[in-house]
Design a protein around this motif. Sequence first.
Motif, PDB file in Angstrom:
ATOM      1  N   ARG A  52      59.153  65.962  51.139  1.00  0.00           N
ATOM      2  CA  ARG A  52      57.734  65.718  51.427  1.00  0.00           C
ATOM      3  C   ARG A  52      56.850  65.855  50.196  1.00  0.00           C
ATOM      4  O   ARG A  52      55.707  65.399  50.198  1.00  0.00           O
ATOM      5  N   ILE A  53      57.356  66.483  49.134  1.00  0.00           N
ATOM      6  CA  ILE A  53      56.566  66.553  47.902  1.00  0.00           C
ATOM      7  C   ILE A  53      57.162  65.641  46.826  1.00  0.00           C
ATOM      8  O   ILE A  53      56.913  65.801  45.632  1.00  0.00           O
ATOM      9  N   GLY A  54      57.983  64.690  47.271  1.00  0.00           N
ATOM     10  CA  GLY A  54      58.454  63.653  46.365  1.00  0.00           C
ATOM     11  C   GLY A  54      59.687  63.979  45.561  1.00  0.00           C
ATOM     12  O   GLY A  54      60.012  63.252  44.611  1.00  0.00           O
ATOM     13  N   VAL A  77      50.837  61.075  61.100  1.00  0.00           N
ATOM     14  CA  VAL A  77      49.744  61.033  62.080  1.00  0.00           C
ATOM     15  C   VAL A  77      49.847  59.778  62.935  1.00  0.00           C
ATOM     16  O   VAL A  77      49.617  59.798  64.150  1.00  0.00           O
ATOM     17  N   HIS A  78      50.219  58.665  62.318  1.00  0.00           N
ATOM     18  CA  HIS A  78      50.295  57.395  63.044  1.00  0.00           C
ATOM     19  C   HIS A  78      51.483  57.340  64.005  1.00  0.00           C
ATOM     20  O   HIS A  78      51.581  56.414  64.810  1.00  0.00           O
ATOM     21  N   ARG A  79      52.383  58.333  63.915  1.00  0.00           N
ATOM     22  CA  ARG A  79      53.531  58.367  64.818  1.00  0.00           C
ATOM     23  C   ARG A  79      53.233  59.177  66.078  1.00  0.00           C
ATOM     24  O   ARG A  79      54.068  59.265  66.971  1.00  0.00           O
ATOM     25  N   ARG A  80      52.044  59.778  66.135  1.00  0.00           N
ATOM     26  CA  ARG A  80      51.704  60.619  67.269  1.00  0.00           C
ATOM     27  C   ARG A  80      51.191  59.775  68.443  1.00  0.00           C
ATOM     28  O   ARG A  80      50.796  58.632  68.271  1.00  0.00           O
ATOM     29  N   VAL A  81      51.205  60.401  69.629  1.00  0.00           N
ATOM     30  CA  VAL A  81      50.698  59.719  70.830  1.00  0.00           C
ATOM     31  C   VAL A  81      49.210  59.431  70.668  1.00  0.00           C
ATOM     32  O   VAL A  81      48.444  60.303  70.239  1.00  0.00           O
ATOM     33  N   PRO A  82      48.744  58.222  70.976  1.00  0.00           N
ATOM     34  CA  PRO A  82      47.308  57.902  70.881  1.00  0.00           C
ATOM     35  C   PRO A  82      46.480  58.911  71.670  1.00  0.00           C
ATOM     36  O   PRO A  82      46.900  59.417  72.724  1.00  0.00           O
ATOM     37  N   ARG A  83      45.291  59.196  71.149  1.00  0.00           N
ATOM     38  CA  ARG A  83      44.439  60.223  71.746  1.00  0.00           C
ATOM     39  C   ARG A  83      44.203  59.970  73.243  1.00  0.00           C
ATOM     40  O   ARG A  83      44.185  60.885  74.055  1.00  0.00           O
ATOM     41  N   SER A 141      52.441  62.039  53.244  1.00  0.00           N
ATOM     42  CA  SER A 141      53.416  62.196  54.322  1.00  0.00           C
ATOM     43  C   SER A 141      52.729  62.611  55.618  1.00  0.00           C
ATOM     44  O   SER A 141      53.105  62.173  56.706  1.00  0.00           O
ATOM     45  N   TYR A 142      51.704  63.455  55.501  1.00  0.00           N
ATOM     46  CA  TYR A 142      50.945  63.846  56.696  1.00  0.00           C
ATOM     47  C   TYR A 142      50.269  62.639  57.325  1.00  0.00           C
ATOM     48  O   TYR A 142      50.303  62.442  58.538  1.00  0.00           O
ATOM     49  N   GLU A 143      49.657  61.807  56.485  1.00  0.00           N
ATOM     50  CA  GLU A 143      48.966  60.621  56.983  1.00  0.00           C
ATOM     51  C   GLU A 143      49.943  59.675  57.664  1.00  0.00           C
ATOM     52  O   GLU A 143      49.637  59.075  58.710  1.00  0.00           O
ATOM     53  N   ALA A 144      51.146  59.534  57.083  1.00  0.00           N
ATOM     54  CA  ALA A 144      52.143  58.648  57.684  1.00  0.00           C
ATOM     55  C   ALA A 144      52.597  59.159  59.038  1.00  0.00           C
ATOM     56  O   ALA A 144      52.819  58.371  59.981  1.00  0.00           O
ATOM     57  N   GLU A 152      49.928  68.880  41.054  1.00  0.00           N
ATOM     58  CA  GLU A 152      49.241  67.613  40.822  1.00  0.00           C
ATOM     59  C   GLU A 152      49.937  66.440  41.504  1.00  0.00           C
ATOM     60  O   GLU A 152      49.292  65.480  41.926  1.00  0.00           O
ATOM     61  N   THR A 153      51.255  66.517  41.603  1.00  0.00           N
ATOM     62  CA  THR A 153      51.992  65.447  42.297  1.00  0.00           C
ATOM     63  C   THR A 153      52.338  65.843  43.731  1.00  0.00           C
ATOM     64  O   THR A 153      52.426  64.990  44.609  1.00  0.00           O
ATOM     65  N   ALA A 154      52.528  67.142  43.974  1.00  0.00           N
ATOM     66  CA  ALA A 154      52.924  67.604  45.303  1.00  0.00           C
ATOM     67  C   ALA A 154      51.802  67.436  46.323  1.00  0.00           C
ATOM     68  O   ALA A 154      52.041  67.021  47.465  1.00  0.00           O
ATOM     69  N   ALA A 155      50.585  67.768  45.934  1.00  0.00           N
ATOM     70  CA  ALA A 155      49.468  67.692  46.883  1.00  0.00           C
ATOM     71  C   ALA A 155      49.256  66.263  47.407  1.00  0.00           C
ATOM     72  O   ALA A 155      49.155  66.063  48.625  1.00  0.00           O
TER      73      ALA A 155
END
Length: 322
Positions: free
Chosen positions: A189-191, A313-319, A308-311, A299-302
């Motif tokens: 997740r940090i590359g 989020v789109h896999r979660r059940v719609p609100r 990865s968090y943003e990616a 600097e690269t991990a953040a």
Amino acid sequence: MNEVKESFREGGGDGDGAAPRRRTETAAAAPAPAALTAKVRTLAPSMTRSMQRVAEAVAADPAGCAALTVTGLAELTGTSEATVVRTARLLGYPGYRDLRLALAGLAAQQQSGRSPAVTADIAVDDPIAEVVAKLAHDEQQTLADTAAALDTVQLGAAVTALTAARRTDIYGIGASGLVAQDLAQKLLRIGLVAHAHHDPHLAVTGAVQLRAGDVAIAITHSGSTSDVIEPLRVAFDHGATTIAITGRPDGPVTQYADHVLTTSTARESELRPAAMSSRTSQLLVIDCLFTGVTQRTYETAAPALAASYEALVHRRVPRGLR
């Protein structure tokens, strides 16, 4: 300043008869008083019976043993002065005098209420509320023991190796395999390039490809799991930096480890085997490793963590469907 010692270990080169790799090891400082009981629980199973008697005596009555000379403790435990000194050194103290000082410190902590007594084993007929309380206490104690006994010099060296690694392979079987997967996922997740292996054949196949600049990590509570030791040995022989996360710092796995990170466990019982209690301390160690690497590569991990968090989020059940 810690004394630095150099040692040679067998198994150098790529199996072509090259000279063994030279290892530089930093001697760990004597454990703090709070870590003494954890060290006893960790090392007692691998001690001789006479040394176990000494270790169990000092853990059970630190105040009483702190008042004894080496001769007095030998007489109390039915052993010899040499056995007492060897036990003190195995527990991480230069000599018996240092062990007595630690015992006095531990006794003071217990008297002040900062070192709670270990809870009783879980019984078959315990109410569920009592089971929760006992497990929570044991988990807290395991984490505290692991933190107190963890060699931060070795931890820092392991973080440095992981930060610079071209590739990291992690070996674990059973419950330790789950921990290996967790660390691999965190590093990904940090590359960073990381692989968790629970199949021993694939582990060895991958280890053959490792070279200097790569890292191999073996996770084994017993320190004697052959399916984990063998790929670590192969990685060691091929020049990779090797790390052992184990509850037995004197176990066979450490023969092939540049850096050893020791874990602690709660007491085993019929309803709480080692696989359960060891996992808690192993997870703490890998979280320390991951956090250290993230600090070094912020600097690269953040941005990688954010992506990865943003990616995900789109896999979660719609609100609207929650």
